[in-house]
Design an enzyme around this catalytic site. Structure first.
Site, short mmCIF file in Angstrom:
data_model
loop_
_atom_site.label_atom_id
_atom_site.label_comp_id
_atom_site.label_asym_id
_atom_site.label_seq_id
_atom_site.Cartn_x
_atom_site.Cartn_y
_atom_site.Cartn_z
N HIS A 114 0.82 -1.22 0.00
CA HIS A 114 0.00 0.00 0.00
C HIS A 114 0.86 1.27 0.00
O HIS A 114 0.39 2.34 -0.39
CB HIS A 114 -0.92 -0.02 1.23
N ASP A 125 -9.55 -5.36 -18.27
CA ASP A 125 -9.66 -6.25 -19.43
C ASP A 125 -8.29 -6.36 -20.08
O ASP A 125 -7.80 -5.44 -20.72
CB ASP A 125 -10.69 -5.68 -20.41
#
Length: 446
Positions: free
Chosen positions: A175, A393
């Site tokens: 993070h 995608d």
């Protein structure tokens, strides 16, 4: 709707998956990067949240052509190499600067990449609606024997093939390298490279020095997010003596509207957002479910995206943490004696507190104290409800499902967008068994 997974106990799903990993290889940037051998600066906002976040994206069996079954790993590996040219710090390793802060050593050695095979079909792993570290952890690569984050690369990737021909992409990302929006932009850029793009829709802005502390530091807020709160309710014994259970609670648009109506009841608030209403409800319900003593101080922490709140705003594509923690405090007795509208109002006040000066003050506070936010007697809400991770995608369609492997700390609750139109929210959390039963009863009333 409630989904459940236990941290301990029967590991049937994990045994069914029986994932076999190959040896990891390093994927370096496809081209020489300009800062190889140097240190890459991490801002004070990056320093406070250096935890590993593991996520899994699942895809159906690719059709023939681009990214067909045998070439999936090759496509992802090649695209990762290209995207790391632009996100070159991810190819380095964490280190400690002369100022004793986290930094990135720009070694350019690359990200560990692993290919694996599962002994089951993709459908057998469920819907990812609930964290399941034992089972889903098999789909993400963790460096064996790593004792701390300095021994863990900023990012690892694992591609797991299932018997049905489907596959998953498991990522472990620190993070401190980016917040949710930054991670989403990175994954989407990687996907664009896999689809053959030569330019990014959102190019990364990699210079984090614009968030340096002021000299001298100027602390203009109390920053109670760093306060250590005494446990006078025996929470350590409760968590230590009972099994930790993870559950997912689904809030569809109708249910979310009922939550907002609760927050607006009584006229105390003229308006409130879904996040403010749901956060107030969950904070109050968790407090009740844990049976906190009336005099127990309880703290709510959550992140606010500061990108547009800074003056001037952070550049588009900012590669780093642009979020700042804000807070609300109350005794358990006061929180539970008042209606949901009071808790929602406190959340609203905490959001409004986040101005440019508040954020600069938070940066300076860390500079002066090196303190990190305390999670004692705290609920930390993190929200992915506005992040379009399902849009990743890579050339074979969007993921059929995606989600976290685990929650980073027992004090964390995650809001995750759910459903085709992303208008529902799943609330993911872990609690001791007795507290989870009580929390479920409270949620069933909504």
């Amino acid at each position: 709707m409630v989904a459940e997974a236990k941290q301990k106990g029967v590991a049937s799903k994990a045994q069914l998956m029986s994932v076999q990993r190959g040896e990891p290889t390093l994927v370096p940037p496809a081209e020489a990067t300009p800062t190889t051998g140097e240190q890459y600066y991490l801002s004070n906002l990056d320093q406070n949240i250096a935890v590993i976040v593991q996520t899994v994206y699942c895809f159906k069996r690719p059709s023939s052509g681009h990214g067909h079954e045998g070439a999936v790993a090759d496509v992802l590996r090649a695209a990762l190499s290209r995207v790391l040219v632009h996100y070159h710090p991810l190819a380095g390793r964490l280190g400690i600067s002369p100022e004793m802060k986290l930094t990135v050593e720009c070694t350019g050695e690359g990200a560990p990449f692993v290919e694996a095979d599962a002994a089951c079909d993709l459908a057998d792993i469920g819907d990812l609606s609930t964290p399941d570290p034992t089972a889903l952890g098999q789909l993400v690569y963790s460096v064996p024997g790593a004792k701390n984050i300095l021994e863990m690369p900023p990012i690892t990737a694992q591609v797991t093939k299932f018997k049905c021909g489907g596959f998953s992409l498991g990522l472990a990302m620190n993070h401190c390298m980016f917040d949710g929006l930054g991670a989403m932009e990175f994954v989407n850029s990687w996907a664009e490279m896999a689809r053959g793009a030569t330019e990014f829709t959102v190019p990364p802005f990699v210079d984090r020095t614009l968030l340096r502390a002021r000299d001298p530091p100027s602390i203009s807020f109390p920053h109670r997010e760093f306060e250590e709160i005494a446990d006078v309710s025996g929470m350590a014994a409760l968590y230590g003596g009972q099994e930790l259970v993870y559950r997912s609670f689904s809030f569809d648009p109708d249910r979310l509207e009922r939550v907002r109506a609760l927050a607006l009841a009584g006229g105390g608030l003229e308006r409130c957002t879904t996040f403010e209403a749901l956060s107030g409800l969950v904070w109050r319900a968790r407090t009740a479910a844990l049976g906190l003593a009336p005099e127990q101080q309880t703290k709510l922490l959550f992140a606010v995206d500061g990108r547009r709140r800074f003056v001037p705003p952070l550049p588009k594509g900012y590669f780093g943490n642009g979020i700042v923690l804000t807070n609300a405090l109350a005794t358990a007795g006061d929180l539970l004696a008042a209606p949901v509208s009071r808790a929602a109002g406190m959340v609203q006040d905490a959001v409004r507190m986040v101005t440019d000066e508040y954020m600069r003050s938070a940066v300076d506070y860390f500079e002066a104290t090196r303190a990190r936010p305390s999670l004692a007697s705290t609920l930390l809400i993190t929200t992915w409800s506005r992040l379009a991770f399902d849009g990743a995608d890579f050339g074979w369609g969007e993921p059929v499902m995606s989600g976290p492997v685990m929650l980073p700390e027992k004090e964390v609750i995650l809001f995750l967008a759910h459903g085709k139109e992303r208008k529902s929210i799943n609330v993911l959390l872990g609690l001791p068994t007795s507290a989870m039963d009580a929390f479920k009863d409270l949620m069933d009333e909504i």
